[in-house]
Design a protein around this motif. Structure first.
Motif, mmCIF file in Angstrom:
data_model
loop_
_atom_site.group_PDB
_atom_site.id
_atom_site.type_symbol
_atom_site.label_atom_id
_atom_site.label_comp_id
_atom_site.label_asym_id
_atom_site.label_seq_id
_atom_site.Cartn_x
_atom_site.Cartn_y
_atom_site.Cartn_z
ATOM 1 N N TYR A 145 0.822 -1.210 0.000
ATOM 2 C CA TYR A 145 0.000 0.000 0.000
ATOM 3 C C TYR A 145 0.856 1.260 0.000
ATOM 4 O O TYR A 145 0.583 2.214 -0.728
ATOM 5 C CB TYR A 145 -0.935 0.000 1.222
ATOM 6 N N VAL A 146 1.904 1.272 0.830
ATOM 7 C CA VAL A 146 2.798 2.437 0.886
ATOM 8 C C VAL A 146 3.481 2.657 -0.453
ATOM 9 O O VAL A 146 3.561 3.779 -0.971
ATOM 10 C CB VAL A 146 3.840 2.256 2.011
ATOM 11 N N HIS A 147 3.971 1.561 -1.036
ATOM 12 C CA HIS A 147 4.670 1.675 -2.312
ATOM 13 C C HIS A 147 3.741 2.155 -3.422
ATOM 14 O O HIS A 147 4.099 3.049 -4.199
ATOM 15 C CB HIS A 147 5.268 0.333 -2.703
ATOM 16 N N ILE A 148 2.550 1.584 -3.511
ATOM 17 C CA ILE A 148 1.627 1.935 -4.597
ATOM 18 C C ILE A 148 1.253 3.409 -4.529
ATOM 19 O O ILE A 148 1.290 4.126 -5.532
ATOM 20 C CB ILE A 148 0.373 1.050 -4.536
ATOM 21 N N PHE A 149 0.923 3.897 -3.332
ATOM 22 C CA PHE A 149 0.509 5.289 -3.215
ATOM 23 C C PHE A 149 1.661 6.234 -3.561
ATOM 24 O O PHE A 149 1.506 7.149 -4.375
ATOM 25 C CB PHE A 149 0.011 5.571 -1.799
ATOM 26 N N SER A 150 2.846 6.020 -2.961
ATOM 27 C CA SER A 150 3.982 6.911 -3.222
ATOM 28 C C SER A 150 4.425 6.823 -4.671
ATOM 29 O O SER A 150 4.752 7.847 -5.298
ATOM 30 C CB SER A 150 5.146 6.564 -2.296
ATOM 31 N N TYR A 151 4.374 5.622 -5.225
ATOM 32 C CA TYR A 151 4.826 5.461 -6.607
ATOM 33 C C TYR A 151 3.876 6.152 -7.580
ATOM 34 O O TYR A 151 4.318 6.859 -8.498
ATOM 35 C CB TYR A 151 4.939 3.976 -6.949
ATOM 36 N N PHE A 152 2.580 5.979 -7.408
ATOM 37 C CA PHE A 152 1.614 6.594 -8.319
ATOM 38 C C PHE A 152 1.662 8.112 -8.231
ATOM 39 O O PHE A 152 1.585 8.813 -9.248
ATOM 40 C CB PHE A 152 0.200 6.079 -8.020
ATOM 41 N N VAL A 153 1.760 8.647 -7.023
ATOM 42 C CA VAL A 153 1.827 10.100 -6.864
ATOM 43 C C VAL A 153 3.032 10.665 -7.596
ATOM 44 O O VAL A 153 2.935 11.647 -8.353
ATOM 45 C CB VAL A 153 1.871 10.479 -5.370
ATOM 46 N N ASN A 154 4.189 10.055 -7.402
ATOM 47 C CA ASN A 154 5.407 10.574 -8.019
ATOM 48 C C ASN A 154 5.430 10.335 -9.527
ATOM 49 O O ASN A 154 5.998 11.140 -10.274
ATOM 50 C CB ASN A 154 6.632 9.935 -7.353
ATOM 51 N N MET A 155 4.808 9.247 -9.989
ATOM 52 C CA MET A 155 4.748 9.023 -11.423
ATOM 53 C C MET A 155 3.915 10.100 -12.107
ATOM 54 O O MET A 155 4.318 10.657 -13.143
ATOM 55 C CB MET A 155 4.158 7.642 -11.728
ATOM 56 N N TYR A 156 2.770 10.422 -11.522
ATOM 57 C CA TYR A 156 1.929 11.447 -12.140
ATOM 58 C C TYR A 156 2.516 12.845 -11.957
ATOM 59 O O TYR A 156 2.327 13.713 -12.815
ATOM 60 C CB TYR A 156 0.515 11.364 -11.579
ATOM 61 N N CYS A 157 3.233 13.084 -10.872
ATOM 62 C CA CYS A 157 3.972 14.351 -10.753
ATOM 63 C C CYS A 157 5.020 14.456 -11.848
ATOM 64 O O CYS A 157 5.206 15.528 -12.443
ATOM 65 C CB CYS A 157 4.632 14.450 -9.381
ATOM 66 N N SER A 158 5.705 13.365 -12.131
ATOM 67 C CA SER A 158 6.713 13.370 -13.192
ATOM 68 C C SER A 158 6.074 13.679 -14.543
ATOM 69 O O SER A 158 6.611 14.470 -15.333
ATOM 70 C CB SER A 158 7.422 12.013 -13.236
ATOM 71 N N ILE A 159 4.913 13.086 -14.813
ATOM 72 C CA ILE A 159 4.209 13.353 -16.071
ATOM 73 C C ILE A 159 3.830 14.828 -16.173
ATOM 74 O O ILE A 159 4.037 15.478 -17.209
ATOM 75 C CB ILE A 159 2.967 12.459 -16.176
ATOM 76 N N LEU A 160 3.301 15.386 -15.094
ATOM 77 C CA LEU A 160 2.837 16.774 -15.125
ATOM 78 C C LEU A 160 4.002 17.760 -15.209
ATOM 79 O O LEU A 160 3.890 18.808 -15.859
ATOM 80 C CB LEU A 160 1.982 17.061 -13.887
ATOM 81 N N PHE A 161 5.130 17.453 -14.577
ATOM 82 C CA PHE A 161 6.280 18.357 -14.660
ATOM 83 C C PHE A 161 6.937 18.285 -16.040
ATOM 84 O O PHE A 161 7.433 19.297 -16.552
ATOM 85 C CB PHE A 161 7.298 18.043 -13.566
ATOM 86 N N LEU A 162 6.961 17.107 -16.653
ATOM 87 C CA LEU A 162 7.427 17.022 -18.040
ATOM 88 C C LEU A 162 6.540 17.853 -18.960
ATOM 89 O O LEU A 162 7.034 18.548 -19.867
ATOM 90 C CB LEU A 162 7.444 15.558 -18.494
ATOM 91 N N THR A 163 5.241 17.782 -18.726
ATOM 92 C CA THR A 163 4.319 18.589 -19.517
ATOM 93 C C THR A 163 4.554 20.080 -19.286
ATOM 94 O O THR A 163 4.520 20.881 -20.233
ATOM 95 C CB THR A 163 2.863 18.234 -19.168
ATOM 96 N N SER A 164 4.813 20.462 -18.041
ATOM 97 C CA SER A 164 5.071 21.870 -17.722
ATOM 98 C C SER A 164 6.327 22.374 -18.422
ATOM 99 O O SER A 164 6.362 23.512 -18.915
ATOM 100 C CB SER A 164 5.211 22.047 -16.203
ATOM 101 N N ILE A 165 7.364 21.547 -18.474
ATOM 102 C CA ILE A 165 8.595 21.944 -19.174
ATOM 103 C C ILE A 165 8.317 22.161 -20.654
ATOM 104 O O ILE A 165 8.799 23.129 -21.267
ATOM 105 C CB ILE A 165 9.682 20.873 -18.963
ATOM 106 N N CYS A 166 7.513 21.292 -21.239
ATOM 107 C CA CYS A 166 7.191 21.439 -22.663
ATOM 108 C C CYS A 166 6.367 22.695 -22.924
ATOM 109 O O CYS A 166 6.617 23.417 -23.896
ATOM 110 C CB CYS A 166 6.438 20.208 -23.150
ATOM 111 N N VAL A 167 5.391 22.970 -22.049
ATOM 112 C CA VAL A 167 4.580 24.178 -22.207
ATOM 113 C C VAL A 167 5.463 25.421 -22.060
ATOM 114 O O VAL A 167 5.341 26.390 -22.830
ATOM 115 C CB VAL A 167 3.436 24.201 -21.176
ATOM 116 N N ASP A 168 6.365 25.395 -21.103
ATOM 117 C CA ASP A 168 7.263 26.531 -20.895
ATOM 118 C C ASP A 168 8.158 26.762 -22.108
ATOM 119 O O ASP A 168 8.385 27.904 -22.528
ATOM 120 C CB ASP A 168 8.111 26.279 -19.647
ATOM 121 N N ARG A 169 8.665 25.692 -22.693
ATOM 122 C CA ARG A 169 9.513 25.840 -23.895
ATOM 123 C C ARG A 169 8.702 26.376 -25.074
ATOM 124 O O ARG A 169 9.186 27.200 -25.856
ATOM 125 C CB ARG A 169 10.129 24.488 -24.262
#
Length: 348
Positions: free
Chosen positions: A119-143
């Motif tokens: 449970y700990v792994h799934i929650f922390s992993y999913f949160v950070n995976m979707y944060c990574s997706i959104l920050f990659l998107t933010s970098i692309c929008v900024d560029r």
């Protein structure tokens, strides 16, 4: 009458199937994921061993690369532009993904018996995976804003706006991921749409827009080198999305429409491991965000080579100095041996 009777007959003939489908649909999704580790160990032992080794390698490589990237962007990069702020947050999320991997390795080692760890792994992993997706998107929008919409985006491309956006991304990822993981499977499709497919569409559209602008230099005032780096950045992000995140979310959609999908245990673990690989590939994105990252990396390697070379020179000097002392001592002893017989021949 015939239709209703046939429906009743089918329901009567398959009560177990109907009950199972209903139970699977209402069961919290995090519970289903937690039990997939048990199925991997029991039914696919060879794959279990391979995943332990692969996740260990991803953990070690990702920790080194992302720790070094954080050091460079936090202490060796000035000023802190919007791109650098988004990249720092991306490196943090990747580092947290790497730090969640030991929990997954423990799960594999225990054969999926440690459900609390799961449970700990799934929650922390999913949160950070979707944060990574959104920050990659933010970098692309900024560029995109920096290259195509220069004048219109000056107000939005400020460090304060970037910091507020990063805080919102963290809160959004935590709240939305927790609400969907603890809910039933019927809401899984919305999570996949808002946190993967929508960012993917944004990245594809902005990549095409910048490529079209690059084909017509008269429409832009920036140098060709800057535009080329922007295209390389967006293309790299698109490739990372395709390799790392797309297989996992395609599986999510298939599970949504077919809850009893065969071999979904194997598909889940393989696609999750591919998404973890993102933490080792994101440093390629860092190279296109700022020149300082590349120059600092080269400086580290050159410094290491210089220290190694200087160490070899010092050791050679010490050895040559030591050999000179030994030679001098040997020469003095030879003179003393030659002088002693001559003194014995002199009368008293």
């Amino acid at each position: 009458m015939e239709l209703s009777s046939s429906t009743n007959v089918s329901t009567t003939l398959c009560p177990t199937l109907t009950t199972n489908v209903s139970r699977v649909t209402r069961e919290p999704y995090v519970n289903r994921l937690a039990h997939l580790d048990e199925g991997l160990y029991d039914d696919f032992y060879t794959l279990w061993i391979a995943l332990v080794v692969i996740n260990t390698l991803i953990f070690m490589v990702g920790i080194v690369l992302n720790s070094l990237a954080l050091y460079i962007f936090c202490f060796r990069t000035k000023p802190k532009t919007t791109s650098v702020i988004y990249t720092i947050n991306l490196a943090i999320t990747d580092l947290l993904v790497n730090l969640s991997l030991p929990t997954r390795i423990i799960l594999y080692y225990s054969g999926g018996k440690c459900l609390n760890c799961s449970y700990v792994h799934i929650f922390s992993y999913f949160v950070n995976m979707y944060c990574s997706i959104l920050f990659l998107t933010s970098i692309c929008v900024d560029r995109y804003l920096a290259i195509v919409q220069v004048e219109a985006s000056r107000r939005w491309r400020s460090p304060n706006v970037a910091k507020v956006a990063c805080v919102c991304i963290w809160l959004f990822a935590v709240v939305v991921t927790y609400s969907f993981l603890t809910c039933c499977l019927t809401r899984l499709f919305a999570l996949t749409v808002f946190e993967f497919f929508l960012p993917l569409v944004i990245i594809v559209v902005f990549t095409v827009r910048i490529v079209c602008a690059l084909a017509n230099p008269g429409l832009m005032q920036q140098s060709r080198e800057r535009r080329r780096r922007a295209v390389q950045l967006l293309t790299t992000v698109l490739v990372i999305f395709t390799i790392c995140f797309t297989p996992f979310h395609v599986r999510q959609v298939l599970v949504y429409f077919h809850p009893e999908l065969p071999h979904h245990v194997v598909a889940y673990h393989i696609t999750v491991t591919l998404s973890s690989l993102n933490s080792c590939l994101d440093p390629v994105v860092y190279c296109f965000v700022t020149n300082n990252f590349q120059s600092t990396m080269r400086g580290f390697f050159r410094k290491a080579e210089a220290e190694q070379s200087s160490g070899d020179i010092v050791s050679m000097q010490k050895s040559s100095k030591g050999s000179g002392i030994v030679t001098g001592i040997a020469h003095s002893m030879m003179l003393m041996n030659l002088a002693t017989p001559q003194q014995e021949q002199v009368p008293a």
